[in-house]
Design an enzyme around this catalytic site. Structure first.
Site, PDB file in Angstrom:
ATOM      1  N   GLY A   1      11.361  26.385 -52.918  1.00 17.13           N
ATOM      2  CA  GLY A   1      12.670  25.954 -52.423  1.00 17.13           C
ATOM      3  C   GLY A   1      13.745  26.945 -52.828  1.00 17.13           C
TER       4      GLY A   1
ATOM      5  N   GLU B   1       8.747  29.503 -56.349  1.00 17.31           N
ATOM      6  CA  GLU B   1       8.671  30.276 -55.098  1.00 17.31           C
ATOM      7  C   GLU B   1      10.013  30.103 -54.400  1.00 17.31           C
ATOM      8  OE1 GLU B   1       6.249  32.208 -53.835  1.00 17.31           O
ATOM      9  OE2 GLU B   1       4.780  31.850 -55.417  1.00 17.31           O
TER      10      GLU B   1
ATOM     11  N   CYS C   1      11.217  31.916 -45.698  1.00 20.13           N
ATOM     12  CA  CYS C   1      11.658  32.565 -46.938  1.00 20.13           C
ATOM     13  C   CYS C   1      11.570  34.080 -46.858  1.00 20.13           C
ATOM     14  CB  CYS C   1      10.836  32.053 -48.098  1.00 20.13           C
ATOM     15  SG  CYS C   1       9.069  32.248 -47.845  1.00 20.13           S
TER      16      CYS C   1
HETATM   17  N1  LIG Z   1       9.059  31.632 -51.752  1.00 18.89           N
HETATM   18  C1  LIG Z   1       8.583  30.799 -50.860  1.00 18.89           C
HETATM   19  O1  LIG Z   1       7.391  30.691 -50.625  1.00 18.89           O
HETATM   20  C2  LIG Z   1       9.529  29.936 -50.073  1.00 18.89           C
HETATM   21  C3  LIG Z   1       9.047  29.241 -48.968  1.00 18.89           C
HETATM   22  C4  LIG Z   1       9.906  28.435 -48.243  1.00 18.89           C
HETATM   23  C5  LIG Z   1      11.222  28.323 -48.604  1.00 18.89           C
HETATM   24  N2  LIG Z   1      11.675  29.032 -49.671  1.00 18.89           N
HETATM   25  C6  LIG Z   1      13.077  28.957 -50.025  1.00 18.89           C
HETATM   26  O2  LIG Z   1      13.485  27.596 -50.044  1.00 18.89           O
HETATM   27  C7  LIG Z   1      14.807  27.447 -49.618  1.00 18.89           C
HETATM   28  C8  LIG Z   1      14.871  26.437 -48.505  1.00 18.89           C
HETATM   29  O3  LIG Z   1      14.139  25.300 -48.829  1.00 18.89           O
HETATM   30  P1  LIG Z   1      14.826  23.892 -49.145  1.00 18.89           P
HETATM   31  O4  LIG Z   1      16.136  23.844 -48.442  1.00 18.89           O
HETATM   32  O5  LIG Z   1      13.842  22.827 -48.875  1.00 18.89           O
HETATM   33  O6  LIG Z   1      15.031  23.974 -50.650  1.00 18.89           O
HETATM   34  P2  LIG Z   1      15.567  22.820 -51.548  1.00 18.89           P
HETATM   35  O7  LIG Z   1      15.687  23.491 -52.823  1.00 18.89           O
HETATM   36  O8  LIG Z   1      16.738  22.142 -50.947  1.00 18.89           O
HETATM   37  O9  LIG Z   1      14.402  21.712 -51.562  1.00 18.89           O
HETATM   38  C9  LIG Z   1      13.094  21.980 -51.980  1.00 18.89           C
HETATM   39  C10 LIG Z   1      12.537  20.779 -52.694  1.00 18.89           C
HETATM   40  O10 LIG Z   1      13.368  20.466 -53.793  1.00 18.89           O
HETATM   41  C11 LIG Z   1      13.678  19.077 -53.785  1.00 18.89           C
HETATM   42  N3  LIG Z   1      15.027  18.894 -54.286  1.00 18.89           N
HETATM   43  C12 LIG Z   1      16.192  19.087 -53.604  1.00 18.89           C
HETATM   44  N4  LIG Z   1      17.245  18.834 -54.398  1.00 18.89           N
HETATM   45  C13 LIG Z   1      16.751  18.485 -55.604  1.00 18.89           C
HETATM   46  C14 LIG Z   1      17.337  18.121 -56.861  1.00 18.89           C
HETATM   47  N5  LIG Z   1      18.654  18.054 -57.038  1.00 18.89           N
HETATM   48  N6  LIG Z   1      16.513  17.824 -57.885  1.00 18.89           N
HETATM   49  C15 LIG Z   1      15.188  17.883 -57.735  1.00 18.89           C
HETATM   50  N7  LIG Z   1      14.570  18.217 -56.578  1.00 18.89           N
HETATM   51  C16 LIG Z   1      15.333  18.521 -55.534  1.00 18.89           C
HETATM   52  C17 LIG Z   1      13.558  18.651 -52.345  1.00 18.89           C
HETATM   53  O11 LIG Z   1      13.280  17.285 -52.260  1.00 18.89           O
HETATM   54  C18 LIG Z   1      12.436  19.518 -51.845  1.00 18.89           C
HETATM   55  O12 LIG Z   1      11.171  18.923 -52.046  1.00 18.89           O
HETATM   56  C19 LIG Z   1      15.234  28.829 -49.175  1.00 18.89           C
HETATM   57  O13 LIG Z   1      15.955  29.431 -50.214  1.00 18.89           O
HETATM   58  C20 LIG Z   1      13.925  29.564 -48.958  1.00 18.89           C
HETATM   59  O14 LIG Z   1      14.006  30.950 -49.070  1.00 18.89           O
HETATM   60  C21 LIG Z   1      10.862  29.814 -50.419  1.00 18.89           C
END
Ligand SMILES: NC(=O)c1ccc[n+]([C@@H]2O[C@H](COP(=O)([O-])OP(=O)(O)OC[C@H]3O[C@@H](n4cnc5c(N)ncnc54)[C@H](O)[C@@H]3O)[C@@H](O)[C@H]2O)c1
Length: 484
Positions: A196, A218, A253
């Site tokens: 995320g 990641e 990502c």
């Molecule tokens: N490196 C990789 O493989 C990869 C792959 C996909 C996405 N990403 C990155 O992820 C980001 C986009 O994804 P996103 O919008 O889902 O990310 P996000 O951080 O909003 O959410 C990811 C996860 O975190 C949880 N989450 C959200 N807020 C939270 C909190 N306050 N406390 C605990 N858990 C929480 C969500 O429920 C979700 O399961 C981008 O920055 C992207 O580059 C990285």
């Protein structure tokens, strides 16, 4: 309507206790259990692809080709590899011994960590959920998966399928958002694997620190693409387009976040991009069925804000059309937006692509170096020296020369970030390793017990031990022969 079951601290604690019991009972350790679960995951891919494609269409308007190939087929590859290599991965690895421990034998044992938590993102909800789970199961762990609430159809289907096929005593799914994830994060895990944003990555790491739990993060970042004039323009442009808009409409990502090229070459590049974009998506790309939509209105508004900023909106050279009702934004190219604009400060994660021009390509190294380390960095060129210098000096999670994003399909390469783009890596054997402890095991013999390390100490013992620890055979003989 039945009330939604609450999942709070007590439920999370009970869940971890239950899974830890299974782990402690040895349920997940055996080769057979791991293989059985992996085969079940393969059945999910083989028998439920149409449902997966439909869920992804619901959540993201993802085209079938992207869902089938970039989610299901990639998962199939990971499972196939794990099934083929698992015995080798699990086998203890012989390690060399030295004079210091002679006589002895040594090995590195890959031990499961215990009960692990996988928190995944919404953009590739099947791949990013199941791929880490493959690593966790292969390495013999009990695992809880928390898919993203922002892809609800995928999250519900993942829960249904994993519950239907996998061993519930050791593999579970918890659906939910911040409340549920926070309850999970209060628990003691043996590893947390999070995909995320960097912002929430910090929340995860802080929660993990309380229990000294190791993490894989990641994350994302602003992945640059450097385009040299010494390239095949048509191939370059087609690969950039499919790597940007052809991968979930920029919501990936490893998506190209911005392009760096020379002032001189930019007009040619832009013309070629316009031409190929029209060939791929037609004159009205917002209507194209071959592009995902924006995941939700919050993200649509976030992207609109990037685009509508003063000194940015007038830099659009292609696209810019938006349809909030259907959450569509057309492929949009911008030229020379200010470096301190929002669009150049945040990860874009959508269909907008700024091009920054430089006096010479050399400057691109400084631009990349002056920013947080990205998850990926790309270069298009024929120039061998430039390729080598790029690979040697640019720091990023991964580097691809003359293509976009394809490194993540190669299981022989670790996939992960560096600096702000994350820590730890997975894919192929790296996934197995990410969920294993590399345990040092030394077997000593009870024979040949020398008095040399036991008190009372003497100069002679000191010299002998020094020679032994230094593994210096010459000195050792000198000491033994009374010559030193
Ligand atoms: N490196 C990789 O493989 C990869 C792959 C996909 C996405 N990403 C990155 O992820 C980001 C986009 O994804 P996103 O919008 O889902 O990310 P996000 O951080 O909003 O959410 C990811 C996860 O975190 C949880 N989450 C959200 N807020 C939270 C909190 N306050 N406390 C605990 N858990 C929480 C969500 O429920 C979700 O399961 C981008 O920055 C992207 O580059 C990285």
């Amino acid at each position: 309507m039945a009330a939604k079951k609450v999942f709070g601290s007590a439920e999370a604690s009970n869940l971890v206790t239950e899974l830890r019991r299974s782990f402690d009972d040895g349920v997940t350790r055996g080769y057979e259990w791991r293989v059985t679960q992996l085969k079940k995951l393969m059945i999910i891919c083989d028998n439920h692809e149409p449902e997966i494609v439909a869920a992804l269409r619901d959540d993201l308007g993802k085209p079938e080709l992207e869902s089938s190939v970039y989610e299901v087929s990639l998962l199939r590859n990971s499972i196939k590899l794990a099934l083929k290599q698992l015995k080798n991965w699990m086998a203890p690895e012989k390690a060399k011994t030295s004079l210091t421990t002679f006589p002895a034998s040594a090995e590195i044992v890959s031990e499961p960590l215990g009960v692990v938590l996988v928190i995944s993102a919404w953009n590739y909800p099947f791949l990013l959920s199941i791929d880490p789970v493959i690593g966790a199961i292969s390495a013999g762990n009990a695992v809880v998966l928390k898919p993203s609430e922002l892809a609800p159809a995928s999250s519900a289907l993942l829960t249904k399928l994993l519950e239907q096929y996998l061993d519930p005593s050791a593999v579970r799914v918890v659906e939910g958002a911040v409340t549920e994830t926070s309850a999970l994060l209060e628990q003691k895990w043996d590893k947390i694997f999070y995909t995320g944003s960097s912002k929430i990555g910090r929340v995860i790491m802080a929660a993990a620190a309380k229990h000294l739990t190791p993490v894989v993060l990641e994350l994302g970042g602003k992945s640059p693409v450097v385009v040299d004039s010494d390239t095949d323009l048509k191939v370059t442009v087609r690969r950039i387009i499919v790597g940007k808009w052809g991968c979930n409409n920029g919501q990936a990502c490893v998506s190209p976040d911005y392009i760096l090229t020379t002032k001189e070459y930019a007009p040619k590049l832009i013309d070629a991009m316009k031409l190929e974009l029209e060939k791929f998506y037609g004159k009205n790309p917002i209507e194209s069925k071959d592009m995902s939509r924006i995941v939700n209105s919050n993200h649509f508004d976030r992207l609109s804000k990037l685009l509508d900023e003063k000194e940015v909106s007038d830099k659009i050279v292609y696209g810019g059309e938006k349809d909030r009702e259907n959450l569509k934004i057309a492929p949009t190219i911008l030229l020379d937006v200010p470096l301190d604009s929002l669009i150049m400060s945040e990860e874009i994660f959508g269909p907008l692509l700024p091009i920054l021009t430089l006096n010479n390509l050399e400057e691109s190294f400084d631009v990349i170096r002056s920013r947080p380390k990205p998850l990926a960095a790309y270069l298009f060129t024929h120039n061998k020296k430039l390729k080598e210098r790029f690979a040697a000096t640019v720091s990023a999670g991964g580097i691809v020369v003359n293509d976009i994003a394809v490194h993540l399909a190669l299981h022989t390469l670790p996939f992960g970030g560096v600096g702000e783009s994350g820590m730890g890596a997975y894919h192929g054997k790296f996934s197995f390793d990410a969920f294993s402890h590399k345990k040092a095991v030394l077997y000593r013999s009870l024979f040949g017990d020398s008095a040399v390390r036991y008190p009372p100490y003497s100069r002679g013992k000191l010299r002998l031990l020094k020679a032994l620890v230094d593994s210096n055979i010459f000195d050792l003989f000198k000491v033994l022969l009374g010559l030193a």
